[in-house]
Scaffold this motif. Structure first.
Motif, PDB file in Angstrom:
ATOM      1  N   TRP A 429       0.714  -1.466  -0.128  1.00 32.15           N
ATOM      2  CA  TRP A 429       0.169   0.004   0.012  1.00 32.15           C
ATOM      3  C   TRP A 429       0.815   1.163   0.167  1.00 32.15           C
ATOM      4  O   TRP A 429       0.511   2.199  -0.546  1.00 32.15           O
ATOM      5  CB  TRP A 429      -0.865  -0.069   1.257  1.00 32.15           C
ATOM      6  CG  TRP A 429      -2.060  -1.043   0.965  1.00 32.15           C
ATOM      7  CD1 TRP A 429      -2.615  -1.462   0.058  1.00 32.15           C
ATOM      8  CD2 TRP A 429      -2.738  -1.586   2.186  1.00 32.15           C
ATOM      9  NE1 TRP A 429      -3.641  -2.390   0.304  1.00 32.15           N
ATOM     10  CE2 TRP A 429      -3.779  -2.528   1.661  1.00 32.15           C
ATOM     11  CE3 TRP A 429      -2.538  -1.558   3.545  1.00 32.15           C
ATOM     12  CZ2 TRP A 429      -4.504  -3.321   2.257  1.00 32.15           C
ATOM     13  CZ3 TRP A 429      -3.437  -2.451   4.224  1.00 32.15           C
ATOM     14  CH2 TRP A 429      -4.381  -3.334   3.576  1.00 32.15           C
ATOM     15  N   LEU A 430       2.090   1.145   0.583  1.00 36.80           N
ATOM     16  CA  LEU A 430       2.826   2.267   0.687  1.00 36.80           C
ATOM     17  C   LEU A 430       3.488   2.676  -0.591  1.00 36.80           C
ATOM     18  O   LEU A 430       3.570   3.726  -0.912  1.00 36.80           O
ATOM     19  CB  LEU A 430       4.000   1.787   2.055  1.00 36.80           C
ATOM     20  CG  LEU A 430       4.936   3.168   2.200  1.00 36.80           C
ATOM     21  CD1 LEU A 430       4.357   4.431   2.571  1.00 36.80           C
ATOM     22  CD2 LEU A 430       6.068   2.616   3.083  1.00 36.80           C
ATOM     23  N   ALA A 431       3.937   1.569  -1.114  1.00 37.90           N
ATOM     24  CA  ALA A 431       4.476   1.577  -2.449  1.00 37.90           C
ATOM     25  C   ALA A 431       3.285   2.281  -3.521  1.00 37.90           C
ATOM     26  O   ALA A 431       3.783   3.070  -4.262  1.00 37.90           O
ATOM     27  CB  ALA A 431       5.045   0.406  -3.132  1.00 37.90           C
ATOM     28  N   GLU A 432       2.207   1.961  -3.244  1.00 36.90           N
ATOM     29  CA  GLU A 432       1.109   2.264  -4.127  1.00 36.90           C
ATOM     30  C   GLU A 432       0.853   3.912  -4.075  1.00 36.90           C
ATOM     31  O   GLU A 432       0.830   4.710  -5.003  1.00 36.90           O
ATOM     32  CB  GLU A 432      -0.208   1.608  -3.765  1.00 36.90           C
ATOM     33  CG  GLU A 432      -1.416   2.135  -4.827  1.00 36.90           C
ATOM     34  CD  GLU A 432      -2.725   1.167  -4.116  1.00 36.90           C
ATOM     35  OE1 GLU A 432      -3.515   2.020  -4.452  1.00 36.90           O
ATOM     36  OE2 GLU A 432      -2.474   0.300  -3.624  1.00 36.90           O
ATOM     37  N   VAL A 433       0.940   4.345  -2.841  1.00 40.46           N
ATOM     38  CA  VAL A 433       0.814   5.808  -2.466  1.00 40.46           C
ATOM     39  C   VAL A 433       1.926   6.728  -3.055  1.00 40.46           C
ATOM     40  O   VAL A 433       1.763   7.735  -3.706  1.00 40.46           O
ATOM     41  CB  VAL A 433       0.716   5.964  -0.884  1.00 40.46           C
ATOM     42  CG1 VAL A 433       0.630   7.450  -0.612  1.00 40.46           C
ATOM     43  CG2 VAL A 433      -0.659   5.270  -0.365  1.00 40.46           C
TER      44      VAL A 433
END
Length: 578
Positions: A429-433
């Motif tokens: 999720w962090l990489a997506e953001v």
């Protein structure tokens, strides 16, 4: 015949001695009153210092309570606020005030031990010493008074015997001159006169001896005993005066000793105040509330000269327009709540923090990843410790069973694996953001219906890339970007009702609308639908396609035909010519 001095000759000297005795007694009374006054002064000073210590303790207690009252509560929102330099300076002030209170407790303790306790003990000793000195003085006074009484008795006896001798002599001379008196009577009178004279001589010798003894005792009394007693009383009184002066000096020294520490406390408060950095605090506020959204684009011109029937114009803030006529989306069950009308969710947010703005979401995800990594490290440390313990048990079976830790090791291994999976999930999720990974299909980015176009032709919305929560709602930070204030309505209660609403008319779609937000429904241009709730002034009309598909569309996108006699039945929709 022996001539005797008359007793009145010695009366003056004896009377003077009596006067000195009375004066000595008066001086003892005066000294006794003065020394008692000195003890009263000392006890008054002790009481003063004791009340001062109570004030210091009370002041210290109030300072500690004040510091405790304003301390941030643990695990509360207040604790988070103390990351700013100004609030950290205030916290440092509270801590220093706690130390400041401690110094006032030190003042109280030192005054109690060095002044109150010492003077109280000294007063008891002083009372005993004073009692002893005045006891010796009274004893000496009583002794000299006893000697004086003995002298008075000897003097009176000598005086009486002298008078008796004078009368006997006069009687003898009278009898001797009388020719009519017999010789025997004369002889008898002569013998009586001689006897009286002898008694007078004996009384004289006794009186003289008693007087000599009294004078010696009196000299010893006034030149030795009484001066010694007065000297002791004087020394006692001078020691009392010196002691109370030393106590007053100690009173000041106790305060002076804590001044450097109190000064350090005040210096620390000053240092904390000087550490306040307004720029840093402002930057922290910016970082805390930075949303990551881009500002909205220019507002499009609305051409009202076009012949179209509008009931209520949609908000002009929206600059999102449909790029051509796209195909309608069917098969979506729009039972959700439309975000402009719902109340903020008070429960726990989604696990991926998708209800937050991008920047805030990134921070939350990073905090979660760091927290999980710390938990993994703790579990790994526990596993390493148990592994070492198992090795010790294997080498020394008498210390324990090695198999007893296998179950716990297996649990730790499972916990570590679960935590690692969690880390991978949140890192995704962090990489997506952060833009390192493409958006996942199960978490599509959605647009707000507020930014939909109000006419068929237009440009793409600048809010295309903005992220909303799973239920289509933005947080308060997101909603602040719009200038449109939507009043609270009763849509929440209506959406919670599972009973279908009756139809109140029909409508025809003037333009194609893609309902990408939950709570909205997609329609195609020219499509006929049922109206179940008319526009209440917010620019949205609730429609129904069939029993399973219903939602909101902009009022300006449809032409509404209300039927006051409509019932809760689906009447066949007739083709309405444009």
């Amino acid at each position: 015949m022996v001539s005797l001095p008359h007793p009145s000759v010695l009366h003056g000297a004896v009377s003077a001695s009596c006067l000195c005795c009375r004066k000595g007694k008066d001086q003892f009374d005066n000294l006794e009153k003065h020394t008692q006054w000195g003890i009263d002064v000392l006890e008054k000073y002790i009481k003063f210092v004791k009340e001062r210590t109570e004030i210091e303790l009370s002041y210290a207690k109030q300072l500690r309570n004040l510091s405790k009252k304003y301390q941030p509560k643990k695990n509360s929102k207040e604790e988070e606020e103390y990351r700013y330099t100004s609030t950290r300076a205030f916290l440092a002030t509270l801590n220093e005030m706690n130390d400041y209170a401690g110094q006032h407790e030190v003042i109280s303790e030192n005054m109690t031990s060095l002044i109150t306790a010492e003077l109280t003990r000294y007063v008891q000793e002083l009372k005993q010493e004073r009692k002893s000195h005045f006891h010796d003085g009274r004893k000496a006074q009583q002794h000299i008074e006893t000697c004086w009484k003995q002298l008075e008795a000897s003097k009176r006896r000598f005086e009486r015997d002298c008078k008796e001798a004078d009368r006997a002599q006069q009687y003898f001379e009278k009898m001797d001159a009388d020719i009519n008196v017999t010789k025997a009577d004369v002889e008898k009178a002569r013998q009586q006169a001689q006897l009286r004279h002898q008694m007078a001589e004996d009384s004289k010798a006794e009186y003289s001896s008693t007087l000599q003894k009294f004078n010696s005792e009196q000299h010893e009394h006034y030149y030795t005993h009484i001066p010694n007693i007065f000297q002791k009383i004087q020394e006692m009184e001078e020691r009392r005066i010196v002691r109370i002066g030393e106590s007053m000096k100690t009173f000041a020294e106790v305060d002076r000793q804590v001044i450097p520490i109190i000064g350090k406390c005040l210096d620390e408060i000053t240092k904390a105040a000087e550490s306040v950095d307004h720029k840093n605090d402002s930057q922290m506020v910016i970082e805390a509330f930075k949303s990551g959204f881009e500002p909205p684009g220019d507002v499009d011109f609305e051409d009202f000269t076009q012949p179209m029937k509008r009931t209520v114009s949609e908000s002009s803030l929206s600059n999102s327009r449909g790029d051509g006529k796209s195909e309608p989306k069917f098969g979506s069950k729009s039972k959700g709540k439309l975000w402009p009308f719902i109340k903020k969710n008070k429960g726990a947010g989604p696990e991926d923090f998708s209800n937050l703005p991008p920047e805030q979401r990134r921070k939350k995800l990073q905090q979660k990843v760091d927290e999980l990594n710390r938990d993994i490290q703790k579990e790994m440390d526990s596993r390493d410790a148990l592994t070492k313990m198992k090795d010790v048990y294997i080498k020394n079976p008498q210390m324990g069973d090695a198999a007893s830790v296998d179950h716990r090791l297996a649990e730790l291994g499972q916990n570590i694996e679960k935590l690692r999976l969690e880390v991978q999930k949140f890192e995704g999720w962090l990489a997506e953001v952060e833009g390192r990974l493409p958006a996942r299909s199960e978490q599509p980015r959605r647009q707000s219906g507020v930014y939909e176009a109000q006419n068929p032709s237009g440009v793409n919305s600048c809010a295309q890339d903005r992220e909303s929560s799973p239920d289509g709602s933005y947080t308060e930070e997101q909603s602040q970007e719009t200038e449109m204030k939507v009043p609270a309505t009763d849509f929440d209660d209506e959406f919670d009702d599972e009973e279908p609403l009756p139809t109140i008319g029909t409508c025809k779609a003037l333009y194609t609308f893609e309902g990408q937000n939950e709570g909205t429904i997609s329609v195609a241009e020219g499509e006929l639908l049922y109206v179940i709730e008319e526009d209440k002034g917010d620019g949205w009309t609730r429609i129904r396609r069939n029993e399973d598909e219903e939602g909101y569309v902009p009022t300006s996108y449809v032409e509404v035909y209300l039927d006051k006699n409509a019932k809760d039945v689906h009447k066949p929709l007739q083709k309405i010519s444009e």
